[in-house]
Scaffold this active site. Structure first.
Site, PDB file in Angstrom:
ATOM      1  N   PRO A   1      -7.004 -42.154  60.590  1.00 62.96           N
ATOM      2  CA  PRO A   1      -7.281 -42.621  61.841  1.00 62.96           C
ATOM      3  C   PRO A   1      -7.291 -44.090  62.080  1.00 62.96           C
ATOM      4  O   PRO A   1      -7.281 -44.434  63.167  1.00 62.96           O
ATOM      5  CB  PRO A   1      -9.110 -42.221  62.001  1.00 62.96           C
TER       6      PRO A   1
ATOM      7  N   GLU B   1     -14.041 -38.326  52.430  1.00 63.74           N
ATOM      8  CA  GLU B   1     -14.036 -39.706  52.940  1.00 63.74           C
ATOM      9  C   GLU B   1     -12.675 -40.221  53.283  1.00 63.74           C
ATOM     10  O   GLU B   1     -12.481 -41.603  53.284  1.00 63.74           O
ATOM     11  CB  GLU B   1     -14.946 -40.493  51.970  1.00 63.74           C
TER      12      GLU B   1
ATOM     13  N   ASP C   1      10.997 -31.981  78.129  1.00 63.02           N
ATOM     14  CA  ASP C   1       9.816 -31.968  78.208  1.00 63.02           C
ATOM     15  C   ASP C   1       8.841 -33.401  78.238  1.00 63.02           C
ATOM     16  O   ASP C   1       9.654 -34.405  78.573  1.00 63.02           O
ATOM     17  CB  ASP C   1       9.068 -31.985  76.604  1.00 63.02           C
TER      18      ASP C   1
HETATM   19  N1  SAM Z   1     -13.908 -41.889  56.816  1.00 61.75           N
HETATM   20  C1  SAM Z   1     -12.821 -41.817  57.321  1.00 61.75           C
HETATM   21  C2  SAM Z   1     -12.827 -42.699  58.587  1.00 61.75           C
HETATM   22  O1  SAM Z   1     -13.889 -42.897  59.273  1.00 61.75           O
HETATM   23  O2  SAM Z   1     -11.810 -43.182  59.219  1.00 61.75           O
HETATM   24  C3  SAM Z   1     -12.553 -40.491  57.943  1.00 61.75           C
HETATM   25  C4  SAM Z   1     -12.047 -39.410  56.893  1.00 61.75           C
HETATM   26  S1  SAM Z   1     -11.335 -37.843  57.341  1.00 61.75           S
HETATM   27  C5  SAM Z   1     -12.925 -36.931  57.530  1.00 61.75           C
HETATM   28  C6  SAM Z   1     -10.549 -37.299  56.473  1.00 61.75           C
HETATM   29  C7  SAM Z   1      -9.194 -37.138  56.407  1.00 61.75           C
HETATM   30  O3  SAM Z   1      -8.837 -36.672  57.626  1.00 61.75           O
HETATM   31  C8  SAM Z   1      -8.415 -38.666  56.347  1.00 61.75           C
HETATM   32  O4  SAM Z   1      -8.307 -38.886  55.173  1.00 61.75           O
HETATM   33  C9  SAM Z   1      -7.233 -38.094  57.183  1.00 61.75           C
HETATM   34  O5  SAM Z   1      -6.175 -37.922  56.221  1.00 61.75           O
HETATM   35  C10 SAM Z   1      -7.831 -37.321  58.063  1.00 61.75           C
HETATM   36  N2  SAM Z   1      -8.028 -37.556  59.680  1.00 61.75           N
HETATM   37  C11 SAM Z   1      -8.917 -37.553  60.181  1.00 61.75           C
HETATM   38  N3  SAM Z   1      -8.848 -37.716  61.243  1.00 61.75           N
HETATM   39  C12 SAM Z   1      -7.601 -38.204  61.753  1.00 61.75           C
HETATM   40  C13 SAM Z   1      -6.884 -38.822  62.779  1.00 61.75           C
HETATM   41  N4  SAM Z   1      -7.153 -38.957  63.920  1.00 61.75           N
HETATM   42  N5  SAM Z   1      -5.447 -38.931  62.450  1.00 61.75           N
HETATM   43  C14 SAM Z   1      -4.948 -38.685  61.373  1.00 61.75           C
HETATM   44  N6  SAM Z   1      -5.807 -38.520  60.295  1.00 61.75           N
HETATM   45  C15 SAM Z   1      -6.899 -38.285  60.523  1.00 61.75           C
END
Ligand code: SAM
Length: 250
Positions: free
Chosen positions: A88, A115, A167
């Site tokens: 994220p 996490e 697109d």
């Molecule tokens: N604790 C982290 C945070 O708040 O930023 C979130 C971890 S998330 C539950 C687990 C994994 O999902 C991340 O390590 C990432 O690889 C993926 N992920 C979740 N949301 C994402 C997003 N918006 N873009 C890219 N990857 C995402």
């Protein structure tokens, strides 16, 4: 040009069906293209193949360890690879980022879970990419979203090479409205111009519809668009017609 994507994950079973179906499956049969998933757990040196542990300093959830992740990364990396961490916190995925990434021969995508990864992993990746300002359970959907978007940009993958170019977002605008049979549904008719056979008028209508949709749904894109005179005139025409449209419910 992109030839190979390796996705490192704790859940290859979420990735594999998508990679082998529909357009991505066909693209691998027809082209010099390899799309694979790899289970990071296969690189754990413990009996239960555990790759996550509790966070230092205390926090809910588990953190994916750096060692097995790096071993998985080293097993697929070559001199031409670029490594992308899905997080994220990354750069927001966009068509312009994809047009840049599709030039890379080999991409290794790191999908987190729980996490996320131990933050020291950031020292070993080339780029971080996010699919938007929200949090998913894992990086599998983001990795597939990125892969799918990139593969559509490869020449010869779509049935008609022109499609990706036409697109949404390719030229900075949204797509124009599309219709199929029947020509009349309820009180709604397909615009007369589209069945007129007049090619120039049809082309003008498409540009006008594309500009109109962008104005309606994504005015931020329109504000950045480098208008030419034809587009300016067509958008003006769109506004005039929009005012007169008695069926307009949008
Ligand atoms: N604790 C982290 C945070 O708040 O930023 C979130 C971890 S998330 C539950 C687990 C994994 O999902 C991340 O390590 C990432 O690889 C993926 N992920 C979740 N949301 C994402 C997003 N918006 N873009 C890219 N990857 C995402």
């Amino acid at each position: 040009m992109l030839k190979r994507v390796d996705i490192l994950t704790l859940f290859p079973e979420l990735i594999d069906p998508y990679l082998s179906s529909s357009m991505l499956g066909r693209a691998q049969q027809r082209k010099d293209l390899v799309l694979l998933s790899h289970d990071i757990r296969a690189f754990a040196h413990n009996k239960h193949h555990q790759v996550d542990d509790i966070p230092y300093g205390g926090k809910m959830g588990m953190v994916i360890q750096v060692e097995p992740t790096l071993l998985a990364l080293e097993s697929v990396k070559t001199k031409v690879s670029k490594t992308i961490l899905l997080t994220p916190a990354g750069e927001k995925l966009s068509m312009s980022l994809c047009r840049d990434l599709v030039q890379t021969e080999h991409l290794v995508l790191l999908s987190g879970h729980y996490e996320g990864f131990d933050s020291r992993l950031l020292n070993y990746v080339d780029r971080c990419v996010s699919v938007g300002d929200y949090v998913l359970t894992g990086g599998e959907l983001p990795a597939l979203t990125l892969t799918d978007t990139l593969i559509r940009l490869l020449p010869g993958v779509l049935g008609n090479d022109e499609s990706a170019v036409m697109d949404s977002f390719f030229n900075g605008l949204l797509d124009w409205d599309v219709f199929t049979r029947p020509q009349k549904f309820d009180i709604f008719k397909v615009p007369d111009v589209l069945v007129s056979g007049h090619h120039q008028n049809i082309e003008h209508w498409k540009i006008k519809s594309s500009l109109g949709n962008t104005w309606r749904y994504r005015p931020d894109l329109l504000a950045r668009h480098p208008f030419n005179k034809e587009e300016r005139d067509l958008l003006r025409q769109f506004f005039v017609e929009e005012d007169k449209n008695e069926y307009n419910s949008r």
